[in-house]
Design a protein around this motif. Structure first.
Motif, PDB file in Angstrom:
ATOM      1  N   SER A 218       0.820  -1.211   0.000  1.00  0.00           N
ATOM      2  CA  SER A 218       0.000   0.000   0.000  1.00  0.00           C
ATOM      3  C   SER A 218       0.853   1.261   0.000  1.00  0.00           C
ATOM      4  N   SER A 250      -3.675  -8.846  -4.216  1.00  0.00           N
ATOM      5  CA  SER A 250      -3.315  -8.434  -2.859  1.00  0.00           C
ATOM      6  C   SER A 250      -3.662  -6.971  -2.626  1.00  0.00           C
ATOM      7  N   LYS A 253      -7.273  -6.544  -1.969  1.00  0.00           N
ATOM      8  CA  LYS A 253      -7.632  -7.037  -0.632  1.00  0.00           C
ATOM      9  C   LYS A 253      -7.169  -6.066   0.447  1.00  0.00           C
ATOM     10  N   VAL A 254      -5.999  -5.495   0.220  1.00  0.00           N
ATOM     11  CA  VAL A 254      -5.508  -4.523   1.197  1.00  0.00           C
ATOM     12  C   VAL A 254      -6.423  -3.304   1.215  1.00  0.00           C
ATOM     13  N   GLY A 255      -7.040  -3.017   0.077  1.00  0.00           N
ATOM     14  CA  GLY A 255      -7.992  -1.919   0.053  1.00  0.00           C
ATOM     15  C   GLY A 255      -7.639  -0.814  -0.932  1.00  0.00           C
TER      16      GLY A 255
ATOM     17  N   LEU B  43      -0.374 -12.720  -1.022  1.00  0.00           N
ATOM     18  CA  LEU B  43      -1.082 -12.092   0.096  1.00  0.00           C
ATOM     19  C   LEU B  43      -0.194 -12.062   1.335  1.00  0.00           C
ATOM     20  N   GLU B  50       3.314  -4.770   4.626  1.00  0.00           N
ATOM     21  CA  GLU B  50       2.579  -3.714   5.328  1.00  0.00           C
ATOM     22  C   GLU B  50       3.063  -3.599   6.775  1.00  0.00           C
ATOM     23  N   ARG B 114      -7.484  -7.692   6.685  1.00  0.00           N
ATOM     24  CA  ARG B 114      -8.380  -8.268   5.669  1.00  0.00           C
ATOM     25  C   ARG B 114      -7.749  -9.448   4.939  1.00  0.00           C
TER      26      ARG B 114
END
Lengths: 280, 139
Positions: A218, A250, A253-255, B43, B50, B114
């Protein structure tokens, strides 16, 4: 130092050796260099008799300090300096520690022989020597690691300062292949280069290809969104290409939503899309 | 729902951006070895990214640990992100989309939550943050 449990009493112990130091050190150093020069890898570090004589002198000072110098800041600085010389001249940790072990063994034997009447005292003295020697080795190795860290950091800086090429595909259309890691520093440079490129080439469409970006998360997406928004303010549309299926999934999904990023499946389609934007 | 203690684990210290990439690769390799499919590998790598990025930005220093955990017949990959940074004063906000005290999208923590199956965050202001996330392998 506390970690090594080095105390004043260790110093008092090893200073006992001062009486016999000169005699002992000469013998040990001779044996030590005979050992070193018998090894091809080790011998490579010496250039001729002059050099060996000089290093032997240094070694005898090192020895005196090992048994009697105050372990203070200047001692530490000196040990670190020695470490950095070793690192620069390519003395490997194996060679360094191996040599030290040999040296320490010889020294321990000497101590034992010199004090036949007091074996226990000799033993505690040897223990104190071991502590100080390990402290020395730790300092030298820290210096090795620090030097490598510096090299790595310098490389990282070089890499992140690598200019991102801005290629003009045709009048008004730019292609920017982004390669490597997009940290915040590089992202800022990318934005600046993108905007300067738009201005210089009077571009109205830009294709940003991120096939070569090592990791897209992100934070990277944020950098890209900001760069593309800035480009939009300069009057250029941008298209993002080079997202793999996994990365796209991904990110969603992270947004990170697709709306913020104008994307195309592959470079070819990205260029087509950008051409359409030019016409429209 | 407490998973069993891990059999073996790997740790990557997080000090700068380059370590984020190393941690990602470490996690991806483990996921691959465990038989996760490519989408799940991505993922897991993203989740690690992150969490590691948060450490670099907010704490400056910390570590990422990845390990295999088992629960009954299930096998999962556990990610633990630890730091001794300033901690998070308001966990509720930190887990909400679009909230950021830095200049980011504010998707790091909620996004990670998520994409994993189990997610737990503990923080004491002034003492750091520990995030535990598990991705279970589909049977």
């Amino acid at each position: 130092m506390r970690w090594f449990d080095l105390s004043e009493s260790d110093r008092t112990q090893t200073r006992e050796l001062s009486r016999i130091a000169d005699d002992v050190s000469e013998r040990i150093i001779e044996a030590f260099y005979a050992h070193l020069l018998s090894d091809q890898t080790a011998a490579r570090h010496f250039r001729g008799a002059d050099h060996i004589a000089r290093v032997k002198q240094g070694q005898s000072r090192y020895f005196r300090e090992l048994i009697s110098a105050d372990v203070d800041d200047s001692y530490i600085a000196d040990r670190r300096r020695i470490g950095s010389i070793h690192e620069r001249t390519g003395v490997t940790p194996t060679l360094y520690i191996g040599s030290y072990a040999y040296y320490l063994n010889k020294l321990a034997l000497e101590v034992q022989q010199q004090m036949p009447e007091a074996p226990e005292k000799a033993f505690t003295l040897i223990l104190s020597l071991f502590k100080i020697a390990h402290f020395d080795m730790a300092l030298a190795l820290e210096t090795y690691v620090d030097a490598r860290e510096e090299t790595i950091k310098a490389r990282e800086r070089e890499l992140s300062e690598l200019p991102t090429p801005v290629l003009q595909l045709r009048p008004g259309l730019l292609l920017i292949p982004v390669v490597g890691t997009l940290d915040s520093y590089r992202a800022r440079t990318l934005t600046v280069q993108l905007l300067e490129g738009i201005k210089e080439h009077r571009a109205r469409a830009v294709v940003l290809d991120i096939t070569g970006v090592a990791a897209v998360d992100s934070a990277v997406a944020n950098h890209l969104i900001q760069s593309m928004a800035a480009a939009r303010l300069m009057g250029a549309h941008s298209v993002l290409t080079g997202l793999s299926a996994e990365v796209a999934q991904s990110l969603v999904k992270v947004g990170v939503t697709g709306e913020a990023l104008n994307t195309a499946g592959d470079l070819q389609r990205g260029i087509q899309l950008a051409e359409n934007l030019l016409k429209g | 729902m407490q998973a069993q203690e891990p059999v073996d684990s790997q740790i990557q210290a997080i000090r700068r951006d380059a370590d984020v990439i190393s941690a990602r690769q470490m996690g991806r390799r483990l996921a691959e070895d465990m038989g996760f499919g490519r989408p799940d590998q991505a993922l897991i790598a993203t989740a690690i990214s992150e969490l590691a990025r948060n450490i670099v930005v907010y704490a400056g220093y910390g570590e990422i640990e990845v390990s295999v955990v088992r629960q009954g017949h299930r096998q999962g990959l556990r990610i633990v992100a630890r730091d001794r940074g300033p901690g998070i004063a308001d966990l509720g906000s930190a887990l909400a989309d679009g909230y950021s005290t830095g200049n980011s999208l504010g998707l790091g923590l909620p996004g990670t939550r998520r994409i994993v199956d189990d997610f737990d965050i503990r923080s004491t202001p002034g003492e750091g943050v520990e995030v535990t996330a598990v991705k279970w392998r589909r049977q």
